[in-house]
Design a protein around this motif. Structure first.
Motif, PDB file in Angstrom:
ATOM      1  N   ASN A 109      24.845 -31.892 -41.080  1.00 55.51           N
ATOM      2  CA  ASN A 109      24.095 -33.157 -41.008  1.00 55.51           C
ATOM      3  C   ASN A 109      23.262 -33.203 -39.742  1.00 55.51           C
ATOM      4  OD1 ASN A 109      25.080 -34.129 -43.434  1.00 55.51           O
ATOM      5  ND2 ASN A 109      26.755 -35.251 -42.481  1.00 55.51           N
ATOM      6  N   TRP A 110      23.842 -32.803 -38.615  1.00 59.90           N
ATOM      7  CA  TRP A 110      23.089 -32.810 -37.341  1.00 59.90           C
ATOM      8  C   TRP A 110      21.890 -31.894 -37.436  1.00 59.90           C
ATOM      9  CZ3 TRP A 110      27.946 -31.778 -33.882  1.00 59.90           C
ATOM     10  CH2 TRP A 110      28.808 -32.878 -33.924  1.00 59.90           C
ATOM     11  N   LEU A 111      22.066 -30.726 -38.059  1.00 58.57           N
ATOM     12  CA  LEU A 111      20.966 -29.778 -38.199  1.00 58.57           C
ATOM     13  C   LEU A 111      19.850 -30.367 -39.067  1.00 58.57           C
ATOM     14  CD1 LEU A 111      23.105 -26.551 -38.622  1.00 58.57           C
ATOM     15  CD2 LEU A 111      21.543 -27.034 -36.720  1.00 58.57           C
ATOM     16  N   ARG A 112      20.230 -31.031 -40.168  1.00 60.41           N
ATOM     17  CA  ARG A 112      19.235 -31.671 -41.038  1.00 60.41           C
ATOM     18  C   ARG A 112      18.482 -32.754 -40.290  1.00 60.41           C
ATOM     19  NH1 ARG A 112      22.638 -30.755 -45.396  1.00 60.41           N
ATOM     20  NH2 ARG A 112      23.857 -32.612 -44.985  1.00 60.41           N
ATOM     21  N   GLN A 113      19.199 -33.566 -39.527  1.00 62.51           N
ATOM     22  CA  GLN A 113      18.569 -34.644 -38.757  1.00 62.51           C
ATOM     23  C   GLN A 113      17.628 -34.083 -37.712  1.00 62.51           C
ATOM     24  OE1 GLN A 113      21.930 -36.821 -37.281  1.00 62.51           O
ATOM     25  NE2 GLN A 113      22.443 -37.689 -39.267  1.00 62.51           N
ATOM     26  N   ALA A 114      17.978 -32.964 -37.122  1.00 65.89           N
ATOM     27  CA  ALA A 114      17.135 -32.349 -36.102  1.00 65.89           C
ATOM     28  C   ALA A 114      15.840 -31.803 -36.716  1.00 65.89           C
ATOM     29  CB  ALA A 114      17.888 -31.229 -35.390  1.00 65.89           C
ATOM     30  N   GLU A 115      15.900 -31.389 -37.979  1.00 64.96           N
ATOM     31  CA  GLU A 115      14.724 -30.868 -38.671  1.00 64.96           C
ATOM     32  C   GLU A 115      13.736 -31.990 -39.030  1.00 64.96           C
ATOM     33  OE1 GLU A 115      14.068 -27.572 -39.465  1.00 64.96           O
ATOM     34  OE2 GLU A 115      15.826 -27.063 -38.268  1.00 64.96           O
ATOM     35  N   ALA A 116      14.253 -33.184 -39.246  1.00 62.68           N
ATOM     36  CA  ALA A 116      13.411 -34.309 -39.705  1.00 62.68           C
ATOM     37  C   ALA A 116      12.479 -34.834 -38.647  1.00 62.68           C
ATOM     38  CB  ALA A 116      14.300 -35.443 -40.210  1.00 62.68           C
TER      39      ALA A 116
ATOM     40  N   SER B 282      27.218 -18.590 -35.892  1.00 58.93           N
ATOM     41  CA  SER B 282      27.500 -19.147 -37.220  1.00 58.93           C
ATOM     42  C   SER B 282      27.901 -20.617 -37.135  1.00 58.93           C
ATOM     43  CB  SER B 282      28.614 -18.362 -37.911  1.00 58.93           C
ATOM     44  OG  SER B 282      29.875 -18.667 -37.358  1.00 58.93           O
ATOM     45  N   GLN B 283      27.572 -21.343 -38.189  1.00 63.72           N
ATOM     46  CA  GLN B 283      27.956 -22.756 -38.249  1.00 63.72           C
ATOM     47  C   GLN B 283      29.464 -22.907 -38.173  1.00 63.72           C
ATOM     48  OE1 GLN B 283      26.227 -24.767 -41.605  1.00 63.72           O
ATOM     49  NE2 GLN B 283      24.148 -24.167 -41.050  1.00 63.72           N
ATOM     50  N   ARG B 284      30.175 -22.033 -38.840  1.00 62.13           N
ATOM     51  CA  ARG B 284      31.642 -22.106 -38.825  1.00 62.13           C
ATOM     52  C   ARG B 284      32.182 -21.952 -37.409  1.00 62.13           C
ATOM     53  NH1 ARG B 284      34.353 -18.891 -43.230  1.00 62.13           N
ATOM     54  NH2 ARG B 284      34.117 -20.884 -44.249  1.00 62.13           N
ATOM     55  N   ALA B 285      31.669 -20.973 -36.658  1.00 60.63           N
ATOM     56  CA  ALA B 285      32.162 -20.729 -35.298  1.00 60.63           C
ATOM     57  C   ALA B 285      31.852 -21.909 -34.387  1.00 60.63           C
ATOM     58  CB  ALA B 285      31.544 -19.451 -34.735  1.00 60.63           C
ATOM     59  N   VAL B 286      30.660 -22.460 -34.501  1.00 59.90           N
ATOM     60  CA  VAL B 286      30.273 -23.598 -33.655  1.00 59.90           C
ATOM     61  C   VAL B 286      31.120 -24.812 -33.996  1.00 59.90           C
ATOM     62  CG1 VAL B 286      28.404 -25.199 -33.075  1.00 59.90           C
ATOM     63  CG2 VAL B 286      27.919 -22.751 -33.294  1.00 59.90           C
ATOM     64  N   ALA B 287      31.268 -25.090 -35.276  1.00 64.17           N
ATOM     65  CA  ALA B 287      32.062 -26.253 -35.699  1.00 64.17           C
ATOM     66  C   ALA B 287      33.504 -26.137 -35.221  1.00 64.17           C
ATOM     67  CB  ALA B 287      32.006 -26.404 -37.221  1.00 64.17           C
ATOM     68  N   GLU B 288      34.099 -24.960 -35.383  1.00 62.59           N
ATOM     69  CA  GLU B 288      35.482 -24.773 -34.942  1.00 62.59           C
ATOM     70  C   GLU B 288      35.603 -24.903 -33.431  1.00 62.59           C
ATOM     71  OE1 GLU B 288      37.090 -21.143 -36.479  1.00 62.59           O
ATOM     72  OE2 GLU B 288      37.066 -21.858 -38.538  1.00 62.59           O
ATOM     73  N   ALA B 289      34.644 -24.347 -32.699  1.00 60.12           N
ATOM     74  CA  ALA B 289      34.701 -24.413 -31.233  1.00 60.12           C
ATOM     75  C   ALA B 289      34.594 -25.844 -30.729  1.00 60.12           C
ATOM     76  CB  ALA B 289      33.587 -23.559 -30.632  1.00 60.12           C
ATOM     77  N   LEU B 290      33.798 -26.661 -31.421  1.00 64.37           N
ATOM     78  CA  LEU B 290      33.598 -28.040 -30.978  1.00 64.37           C
ATOM     79  C   LEU B 290      34.572 -29.022 -31.625  1.00 64.37           C
ATOM     80  CD1 LEU B 290      29.704 -28.145 -30.925  1.00 64.37           C
ATOM     81  CD2 LEU B 290      31.277 -27.828 -29.010  1.00 64.37           C
ATOM     82  N   GLY B 291      35.322 -28.552 -32.610  1.00 71.26           N
ATOM     83  CA  GLY B 291      36.312 -29.410 -33.260  1.00 71.26           C
ATOM     84  C   GLY B 291      35.704 -30.433 -34.205  1.00 71.26           C
ATOM     85  N   VAL B 292      34.611 -30.053 -34.877  1.00 70.44           N
ATOM     86  CA  VAL B 292      33.999 -30.936 -35.873  1.00 70.44           C
ATOM     87  C   VAL B 292      33.920 -30.192 -37.197  1.00 70.44           C
ATOM     88  CG1 VAL B 292      32.660 -32.214 -34.162  1.00 70.44           C
ATOM     89  CG2 VAL B 292      31.631 -30.239 -35.296  1.00 70.44           C
ATOM     90  N   SER B 293      33.676 -30.921 -38.262  1.00 72.99           N
ATOM     91  CA  SER B 293      33.559 -30.276 -39.566  1.00 72.99           C
ATOM     92  C   SER B 293      32.212 -29.582 -39.696  1.00 72.99           C
ATOM     93  CB  SER B 293      33.722 -31.309 -40.686  1.00 72.99           C
ATOM     94  OG  SER B 293      32.600 -32.174 -40.712  1.00 72.99           O
ATOM     95  N   ARG B 294      32.167 -28.590 -40.573  1.00 71.94           N
ATOM     96  CA  ARG B 294      30.888 -27.927 -40.828  1.00 71.94           C
ATOM     97  C   ARG B 294      29.908 -28.900 -41.449  1.00 71.94           C
ATOM     98  NH1 ARG B 294      32.250 -23.015 -44.215  1.00 71.94           N
ATOM     99  NH2 ARG B 294      30.108 -23.270 -44.854  1.00 71.94           N
ATOM    100  N   GLY B 295      30.404 -29.836 -42.246  1.00 67.81           N
ATOM    101  CA  GLY B 295      29.539 -30.841 -42.867  1.00 67.81           C
ATOM    102  C   GLY B 295      28.846 -31.698 -41.826  1.00 67.81           C
ATOM    103  N   ALA B 296      29.581 -32.097 -40.791  1.00 61.18           N
ATOM    104  CA  ALA B 296      28.977 -32.895 -39.716  1.00 61.18           C
ATOM    105  C   ALA B 296      27.902 -32.078 -39.006  1.00 61.18           C
ATOM    106  CB  ALA B 296      30.040 -33.350 -38.720  1.00 61.18           C
ATOM    107  N   LEU B 297      28.212 -30.818 -38.736  1.00 60.99           N
ATOM    108  CA  LEU B 297      27.241 -29.949 -38.073  1.00 60.99           C
ATOM    109  C   LEU B 297      26.003 -29.773 -38.945  1.00 60.99           C
ATOM    110  CD1 LEU B 297      26.385 -28.065 -35.802  1.00 60.99           C
ATOM    111  CD2 LEU B 297      27.773 -26.274 -36.859  1.00 60.99           C
TER     112      LEU B 297
ATOM    113  N   VAL C  48      23.593 -22.846 -33.057  1.00 63.24           N
ATOM    114  CA  VAL C  48      23.333 -22.385 -34.428  1.00 63.24           C
ATOM    115  C   VAL C  48      21.943 -21.763 -34.513  1.00 63.24           C
ATOM    116  CG1 VAL C  48      22.998 -23.131 -36.819  1.00 63.24           C
ATOM    117  CG2 VAL C  48      24.935 -24.004 -35.498  1.00 63.24           C
ATOM    118  N   ARG C  49      20.963 -22.399 -33.898  1.00 63.85           N
ATOM    119  CA  ARG C  49      19.591 -21.873 -33.933  1.00 63.85           C
ATOM    120  C   ARG C  49      19.468 -20.531 -33.221  1.00 63.85           C
ATOM    121  NH1 ARG C  49      16.100 -27.401 -32.914  1.00 63.85           N
ATOM    122  NH2 ARG C  49      16.264 -28.177 -35.049  1.00 63.85           N
ATOM    123  N   SER C  50      20.357 -20.286 -32.258  1.00 63.31           N
ATOM    124  CA  SER C  50      20.306 -19.005 -31.537  1.00 63.31           C
ATOM    125  C   SER C  50      21.075 -17.900 -32.267  1.00 63.31           C
ATOM    126  CB  SER C  50      20.825 -19.166 -30.109  1.00 63.31           C
ATOM    127  OG  SER C  50      22.215 -19.414 -30.118  1.00 63.31           O
ATOM    128  N   GLY C  51      21.658 -18.231 -33.417  1.00 63.01           N
ATOM    129  CA  GLY C  51      22.283 -17.203 -34.241  1.00 63.01           C
ATOM    130  C   GLY C  51      23.782 -17.291 -34.423  1.00 63.01           C
TER     131      GLY C  51
END
Length: 81
Positions: free
Chosen positions: A74-81, A57-72, A52-55
């Motif tokens: 959350n991970w991004l928010r946690q990584a920022e903290a 989209s959140q939707r593409a990453v979430a679909e590729a990994l089989g997780v929800s965009r909401g989970a992704l 996601v940080r490399s550009g």
């Protein structure tokens, strides 16, 4: 759901059968099957954040990994903290 806002027949039948997982898969489209965010290892979470940080989209990453965009998100928010 379809663009018209109506559920597809496969989603509707899965919901009627009470199979929430099947309904989620029917709505998820062609992406990877959804996995529980708690079952994703740290390396995969780190990869998702990097993609996601490399550009990508959140939707593409979430679909590729089989997780929800909401989970992704959350991970991004946690990584920022």
């Amino acid at each position: 759901m379809e663009a018209s806002g109506k559920e597809s027949p496969s989603t509707r039948s899965a919901v009627k059968a009470g199979d929430g997982a099947a309904a989620s898969r029917a709505r998820a489209g062609d992406g990877a099957p959804r996995r529980s965010p708690s079952k994703i290892d740290d390396a995969t979470r780190a990869e998702a954040i990097q993609r996601v940080r490399s550009g990508e989209s959140q939707r593409a990453v979430a679909e590729a990994l089989g997780v929800s965009r909401g989970a992704l998100q959350n991970w991004l928010r946690q990584a920022e903290a």
